[in-house]
Design an enzyme around this catalytic site. Sequence first.
Site, PDB file in Angstrom:
ATOM      1  N   GLN A  99      -6.515 -13.093 -37.285  1.00 55.09           N
ATOM      2  CA  GLN A  99      -6.454 -13.382 -35.855  1.00 55.09           C
ATOM      3  C   GLN A  99      -6.077 -12.092 -35.132  1.00 55.09           C
ATOM      4  O   GLN A  99      -5.109 -11.434 -35.519  1.00 55.09           O
ATOM      5  CB  GLN A  99      -5.393 -14.458 -35.611  1.00 55.09           C
ATOM      6  N   SER A 123      -2.722 -10.340 -30.379  1.00 54.99           N
ATOM      7  CA  SER A 123      -1.649  -9.464 -29.886  1.00 54.99           C
ATOM      8  C   SER A 123      -2.112  -8.016 -29.773  1.00 54.99           C
ATOM      9  O   SER A 123      -2.946  -7.548 -30.559  1.00 54.99           O
ATOM     10  CB  SER A 123      -0.447  -9.524 -30.823  1.00 54.99           C
ATOM     11  N   GLU A 130      -4.148 -29.414 -32.133  1.00 52.38           N
ATOM     12  CA  GLU A 130      -4.435 -29.596 -33.551  1.00 52.38           C
ATOM     13  C   GLU A 130      -3.935 -28.401 -34.341  1.00 52.38           C
ATOM     14  O   GLU A 130      -3.402 -28.533 -35.426  1.00 52.38           O
ATOM     15  CB  GLU A 130      -5.938 -29.772 -33.744  1.00 52.38           C
TER      16      GLU A 130
HETATM   17  C1  LIG Z   1       4.894 -13.007 -39.085  1.00 53.52           C
HETATM   18  C2  LIG Z   1       4.070 -12.764 -37.865  1.00 53.52           C
HETATM   19  C3  LIG Z   1       2.705 -12.954 -37.919  1.00 53.52           C
HETATM   20  C4  LIG Z   1       1.914 -12.711 -36.794  1.00 53.52           C
HETATM   21  N1  LIG Z   1       0.559 -12.837 -36.908  1.00 53.52           N
HETATM   22  C5  LIG Z   1      -0.228 -12.534 -35.857  1.00 53.52           C
HETATM   23  C6  LIG Z   1      -1.651 -12.579 -35.965  1.00 53.52           C
HETATM   24  O1  LIG Z   1      -2.183 -12.878 -37.017  1.00 53.52           O
HETATM   25  N2  LIG Z   1      -2.394 -12.250 -34.891  1.00 53.52           N
HETATM   26  C7  LIG Z   1      -1.830 -11.912 -33.704  1.00 53.52           C
HETATM   27  O2  LIG Z   1      -2.558 -11.667 -32.753  1.00 53.52           O
HETATM   28  N3  LIG Z   1      -0.499 -11.837 -33.555  1.00 53.52           N
HETATM   29  C8  LIG Z   1       0.323 -12.140 -34.607  1.00 53.52           C
HETATM   30  N4  LIG Z   1       1.699 -12.047 -34.485  1.00 53.52           N
HETATM   31  C9  LIG Z   1       2.264 -11.551 -33.238  1.00 53.52           C
HETATM   32  C10 LIG Z   1       2.970 -12.618 -32.439  1.00 53.52           C
HETATM   33  O3  LIG Z   1       2.052 -13.403 -31.788  1.00 53.52           O
HETATM   34  C11 LIG Z   1       3.911 -11.883 -31.458  1.00 53.52           C
HETATM   35  O4  LIG Z   1       4.917 -11.317 -32.234  1.00 53.52           O
HETATM   36  C12 LIG Z   1       4.528 -12.788 -30.438  1.00 53.52           C
HETATM   37  O5  LIG Z   1       3.570 -13.215 -29.543  1.00 53.52           O
HETATM   38  C13 LIG Z   1       5.657 -12.083 -29.673  1.00 53.52           C
HETATM   39  O6  LIG Z   1       5.237 -10.875 -29.152  1.00 53.52           O
HETATM   40  P1  LIG Z   1       6.032  -9.519 -29.429  1.00 53.52           P
HETATM   41  O7  LIG Z   1       6.243  -9.412 -30.896  1.00 53.52           O
HETATM   42  O8  LIG Z   1       5.332  -8.429 -28.761  1.00 53.52           O
HETATM   43  O9  LIG Z   1       7.463  -9.753 -28.787  1.00 53.52           O
HETATM   44  P2  LIG Z   1       7.826  -9.573 -27.243  1.00 53.52           P
HETATM   45  O10 LIG Z   1       6.881 -10.344 -26.432  1.00 53.52           O
HETATM   46  O11 LIG Z   1       8.011  -8.143 -26.959  1.00 53.52           O
HETATM   47  O12 LIG Z   1       9.230 -10.312 -27.201  1.00 53.52           O
HETATM   48  C14 LIG Z   1      10.459  -9.691 -27.495  1.00 53.52           C
HETATM   49  C15 LIG Z   1      11.565 -10.675 -27.209  1.00 53.52           C
HETATM   50  O13 LIG Z   1      11.559 -11.004 -25.816  1.00 53.52           O
HETATM   51  C16 LIG Z   1      11.446 -12.395 -25.626  1.00 53.52           C
HETATM   52  N5  LIG Z   1      10.679 -12.696 -24.435  1.00 53.52           N
HETATM   53  C17 LIG Z   1       9.513 -12.126 -24.043  1.00 53.52           C
HETATM   54  N6  LIG Z   1       9.089 -12.672 -22.897  1.00 53.52           N
HETATM   55  C18 LIG Z   1       9.989 -13.623 -22.562  1.00 53.52           C
HETATM   56  C19 LIG Z   1      10.118 -14.550 -21.470  1.00 53.52           C
HETATM   57  N7  LIG Z   1       9.225 -14.610 -20.502  1.00 53.52           N
HETATM   58  N8  LIG Z   1      11.187 -15.389 -21.463  1.00 53.52           N
HETATM   59  C20 LIG Z   1      12.122 -15.345 -22.454  1.00 53.52           C
HETATM   60  N9  LIG Z   1      12.048 -14.481 -23.490  1.00 53.52           N
HETATM   61  C21 LIG Z   1      10.994 -13.637 -23.533  1.00 53.52           C
HETATM   62  C22 LIG Z   1      10.765 -12.903 -26.865  1.00 53.52           C
HETATM   63  O14 LIG Z   1      11.050 -14.269 -27.086  1.00 53.52           O
HETATM   64  C23 LIG Z   1      11.366 -12.011 -27.933  1.00 53.52           C
HETATM   65  O15 LIG Z   1      12.623 -12.499 -28.327  1.00 53.52           O
HETATM   66  C24 LIG Z   1       2.508 -12.293 -35.595  1.00 53.52           C
HETATM   67  C25 LIG Z   1       3.897 -12.118 -35.549  1.00 53.52           C
HETATM   68  C26 LIG Z   1       4.682 -12.342 -36.659  1.00 53.52           C
HETATM   69  C27 LIG Z   1       6.156 -12.122 -36.568  1.00 53.52           C
END
Ligand SMILES: Cc1cc2nc3c(=O)[nH]c(=O)nc-3n(C[C@H](O)[C@H](O)[C@H](O)COP(=O)(O)OP(=O)(O)OC[C@H]3O[C@@H](n4cnc5c(N)ncnc54)[C@H](O)[C@@H]3O)c2cc1C
Lengths: 371, 388
Positions: B125, B128, B243
């Site tokens: 996927q 991100s 789903e």
């Molecule tokens: C094990 C794992 C597998 C993954 N696999 C995939 C994948 O296959 N494909 C893919 O596309 N992505 C994948 N991801 C990425 C995942 O979707 C993102 O990590 C997630 O969307 C959070 O984004 P970020 O890591 O940039 O954190 P950030 O968005 O930078 O968040 C950092 C912190 O700020 C908080 N935060 C941010 N915005 C807000 C808000 N508005 N209100 C309150 N708190 C907030 C978050 O909750 C978090 O605690 C994966 C992540 C992990 C850990």
Amino acid sequence: MNFTYSEDQLTYRDTVAALLAGEVTAESIRTRWESAQGIDANLTQQLSDMGLNAMLVPESCGGLGLSELDFILLAQECGRVAMPEPLVENAMVATAMLSDIAGSGLVAANQCQDVLEKIATGNVSVACGHWINPYINMADTNQWLLLPHGEEVHLVGSQAVDLIAQRSSDPSRRIFKVNWQPSSRTKIADGQLGTDLWRSALNRGALGVAAQLIGLAENILQRAVIFTTDREQFGRPVGANQAVKHLLADCAVSLEFAKPVIARAAYAVATAPTRADWAVSHAKVAASQAALLSVRHGMQVHGAMGYTWECDLQIWMKRCWAIDKTWGDAGFHKNRIHEWLLNPNALMGAEHTFGKSMSLNDETILEQGAV
Amino acid sequence: MELTYTDEEQAFRLQVRQWLVGNLPETPLKSFDTQEGFEQHRQWEKTLASGNWGMVTWPKEYGGRGCNLIEWLIFEEEYYRAGAPLRVNQNGIFLLGPTLMEYGTDEQKQRFISAMASGDEIWAQGWSEPGAGSDMAAIRSKATRDGDEYVINGQKIWSTRAVFADWVFCMFRTDPDSKRHHGLSFVFVPLDAEGVTVRPIDQLNGLPGFAEIFFDNVRVPVSNRLGEEGDGWSIAMSTAGFERGLMLRSPARFQQAAKNLMGLYRAKRNDILDLSIEDAVVRCYMDAEAYALSTYQTASRLMSGGQIGAESSCNKIFWSELDIKIHDTAMRLLGARGELEPDSEDASAELGSWLDGFLFAQSGPIYAGTNEVQRNIIAERMLGMPRK
Ligand SMILES: Cc1cc2nc3c(=O)[nH]c(=O)nc-3n(C[C@H](O)[C@H](O)[C@H](O)COP(=O)(O)OP(=O)(O)OC[C@H]3O[C@@H](n4cnc5c(N)ncnc54)[C@H](O)[C@@H]3O)c2cc1C
């Protein structure tokens, strides 16, 4: 009553913190991971030159003759930088045990004095095993090991033990199982004294871990604050979200209520070691709780970044997870507090916050039926 | 209400159990975040497909069995009970599959679904980006139309298993002038296409479970787009999203873990000094059951034509926090031996894969929408609290 650290204690802490900040960086820790023994010999030498290994060595043996209370702030700084070198366990547990024996008038006192003098000059280092720990960290970097056999204490040369390397989930830790044969030649204490020595060792070890956990957790919290200030989503720092602020604020609260508990425990170990169990156990449990919460929330606010090998946060998280379970896990220590509270002679009540009320000795309390 | 399995459902359970007994790999597979383990898991997907067990809810024509959601739950229960391997193609079968069924053209379904079910094509996927995590609408990677092709430039990150996968489904900005969730499209890219560079990112356990994907003038046919141009966001957020939310982590996974935890506790209880651990073990078991009950109820409701909304955010929080509780408790039970890596001299059967699971559980509250974001959704959409 004065519940503050002295100027000297704070100044010494600052000096050590400055040294550590320069020498123990995330980058240098990763370099250690690639090395054979996992330690930086140069740093070990510097720490020794500053007298850190010999802080608890009596002055008569060339040490600084200080106490656990003096050492505790340094242990916290060692945790803050996630120092892999086993300074805290060696200097606060092994050395203190040798000092106890050296001052005991036992046959082995002379041998222990001799070893302590060599520790003071930086020629020798000693690690301490314990029945509560299945493994000894960095056991292979020492000339001597203190090992338990029942209540007996043995001082065993490193050539006489078989070290079986294990792999820890924390790459900074090099843990070993020790196979060895006790003999009358290696025995340096036994009987009640042995039991007391192992109990003191456990308290010092647990106190050292508690202090390191505080330093580790404070660093994690600081990293989390910096990360959430820099990282932007939705056009503003993620740390601007209340949800994120509250996660980290909870860690701060938990830490604030662990630190004084640890200070009290250090005081108890330094001034009334035979009555320190409850204070130490409280410290270990409080530090563990604060540290594990900081790991959980610290990682959470890092998002996916915190789940990577590249992100230095892992160095601190994995250390917390690993050492949290050493020198008695939270269950062991909670149970000690529990048993102590259920003891019919337990000194409960506000006036006993700092232990046996200083103005009254055992006998007076018993006479007054105030137990 | 009728809380008993029908004879047909019982017969189905037996059938699944028997098949698994006869077909499970003899030795545990290596981690699918290694090349060797990935191929072993791909082989397992093929084995599943050979018995039409790859995705039981799919129509027969796509290699499924046309099962309903209750049968799917039964399948999952047996699957985890048997300790069968994790699904290397979960992004494909659980996330993309249902979306393809709903939005794909017939050609797309023909082309992609069977190959997905058979394990021939494993999917990653790619949503991100470095600047678009929680804020997915900040996606910047572009797919620019050039005749019958898109020309793709940009970067994706955190793409799970993309290091070894064959295809990635992505969200790209197809309208260069668009903002936020407008002008995004859902596009498939083969990971061996010219101009694609996959850089592995090691996870907490040191294995390359993530990848960063760079797109440098990568060309794919317009027919690789799912749904209409500019509809990417709404497809991603669509009803199929439910789903996906339901299927990603079925309750059986946690019920099996809670049962294993109970086993660990039984073996250790005489050495345990911690009075609270019994409470924790029991609580994990109860919570795993609560999650199962909730899922059964949702499944029943959906089968009788019901809908679901923000409750899927509740699910996400519940299972991810449960997973952490289960593994925290296991680590407490293991005590000072819990830090041992399984390849240590002193490691033993009781350590099992708890350390592995413990590390992975830490990521649960982050992936699939962080729990903070889920709590915002619950508060605002389910409870109707003020937005700002
Ligand atoms: C094990 C794992 C597998 C993954 N696999 C995939 C994948 O296959 N494909 C893919 O596309 N992505 C994948 N991801 C990425 C995942 O979707 C993102 O990590 C997630 O969307 C959070 O984004 P970020 O890591 O940039 O954190 P950030 O968005 O930078 O968040 C950092 C912190 O700020 C908080 N935060 C941010 N915005 C807000 C808000 N508005 N209100 C309150 N708190 C907030 C978050 O909750 C978090 O605690 C994966 C992540 C992990 C850990």
